[in-house]
Design an enzyme around this catalytic site. Sequence first.
Site, PDB file in Angstrom:
ATOM      1  N   ASP A 111      76.168  58.040 211.695  1.00  0.00           N
ATOM      2  CA  ASP A 111      75.509  56.741 211.503  1.00  0.00           C
ATOM      3  C   ASP A 111      74.253  56.847 210.626  1.00  0.00           C
ATOM      4  O   ASP A 111      73.376  55.989 210.675  1.00  0.00           O
ATOM      5  CB  ASP A 111      75.191  56.066 212.846  1.00  0.00           C
ATOM      6  CG  ASP A 111      74.315  56.940 213.720  1.00  0.00           C
ATOM      7  OD1 ASP A 111      74.072  58.103 213.332  1.00  0.00           O
ATOM      8  OD2 ASP A 111      73.874  56.455 214.775  1.00  0.00           O
ATOM      9  N   ASP A 128      64.522  70.256 185.353  1.00  0.00           N
ATOM     10  CA  ASP A 128      64.954  68.971 184.783  1.00  0.00           C
ATOM     11  C   ASP A 128      64.822  67.977 185.918  1.00  0.00           C
ATOM     12  O   ASP A 128      65.625  67.983 186.856  1.00  0.00           O
ATOM     13  CB  ASP A 128      66.402  69.097 184.292  1.00  0.00           C
ATOM     14  CG  ASP A 128      66.908  67.815 183.643  1.00  0.00           C
ATOM     15  OD1 ASP A 128      66.261  66.765 183.791  1.00  0.00           O
ATOM     16  OD2 ASP A 128      67.972  67.868 182.996  1.00  0.00           O
TER      17      ASP A 128
HETATM   18  N1  GLY Z   1      68.926  64.933 183.894  1.00  0.00           N
HETATM   19  C1  GLY Z   1      70.152  64.561 183.317  1.00  0.00           C
HETATM   20  C2  GLY Z   1      70.137  64.730 181.882  1.00  0.00           C
HETATM   21  O1  GLY Z   1      69.244  65.334 181.327  1.00  0.00           O
HETATM   22  O2  GLY Z   1      70.975  64.194 181.197  1.00  0.00           O
HETATM   23 MN    MN Z   2      67.376  65.662 182.227  1.00  0.00          MN
END
Ligand code: GLY
Ligand code: MN
Length: 454
Positions: free
Chosen positions: A40, A265
Amino acid sequence: MNKTDIYQLRRNALAKHIFSKTGGGIAVIATAPELARNRDSDFPYRHDSDFYYLTGFEEPGATLVMKVARSGKSYRLESHLFCRPKDLEREIWDGIRLGPEAAPEILGIEFAHSNQELDQKLGELLADQDAVYVRLAESAELDRRIRDWMKQLRGQARSGINPPSEFHDIEVLIHEMRLFKDIHEIEIMRRAAAISARAHIRAIQACKPGMREYQLEAELLHEFRNSGSQSIAYNSIVAGGANACILHYRAGSTELLSGELCLIDAGCELDGYASDITRTFPVNGKFTGPQRALYNITLAAQEAAIAVTKPGNTFMQPHEAALKVLTQGLLDEKLLKLTELGSLENAIETAAYRRFYMHRTSHWLGMDVHDVGSYRESMPSSQEEKPWRILKSGMVITIEPGLYVRPADDIDQAFWNIGIRIEDDAVITESGCELISRGVPVKADEIEALMKNN
Ligand code: GLY
Ligand code: MN
Ligand code: MN
């Protein structure tokens, strides 16, 4: 301008497109469903971007219906929001609901109803409409409901009611609008990118050999949330050493080692808009010779791409500019062999670089990290393929070249497992582009300086 005016203007612009395409019609756009994570527990709720673009409404369980009717030579737009009704019991457990009574004033929408009335009201709204605009094949639930509404209307044919006869995909119309960001959107994106830049600085400065990838992820998340962003825009990549060569790696538990690089990233989502930044730095604060060489090639490739990111150039030009610099760099460092390839042009033509650079340099950025909008021009073309999109002011793209070197017998060991990507976010302006993510340093020396006091 009032906040709700933005959404009204967008609905009106969409209505205008619908009017010019089919002289009117009904558009139905539902928001995203809630998703169970396990038992849930739900995943954190995220609205549908198209729906939010037209309403500014973040609650689940909502549908926007726009009726565009011919009125003389022009059209009249009537917007209906179907949303969750007020329900004290549910609100005690799950949170406050806006409810249909308050929605018109708060959201600046003409009509609001309980979502329990959707089936009945939509039957009425669809009667005698020729054209229906939906996102085709987007949701099995909506497809099922449309079938039911159509059945209901066909059953009333003898009373003189005509069911709709044309279905159109509304995505193309909305996505073309979303491709061009207005001042309000660009302002949010600038703030999102600034927060993400600060988060990258925080993570880079926190980095020490022996830490784990997830600990740097925690630094990113701290800055995102502490700065008021609601969410990550996508799962953060924190990749130590060889992990940087896995393009969709996530922050895991690998130990960050002295002498290796770390690639981050990561970007936050702020008020519905994504940011998307990548930086690569040495775990111990000092690039090795081979790392620095490949880093500088990647940065030069990014600078070459940035230089051609301007209105009038195509979407592919930054990629082509980056490829040229990356491939020349690979030849200079003897990762590609000039003796085998003959020339830079041939190395590009035969895609020899792909072993080290296998993704595109750019994508649209907006409400979605890989944002919507066609990458090709829609005008008729004599060529077999439609030409690449011409960049125009208001578009936002990422510029993210990289180099990824996997171990192999024909590669100098000094380069093994080096994975580098440098990514910034660029708003196309009248004369060039504005990099909105450069709050975090990008030059090798600047990164080393940032890490000096670690
Ligand atoms: N973080 C996904 C890209 O760089 O496309
Ligand atoms: Mn990226
Ligand atoms: Mn990206």
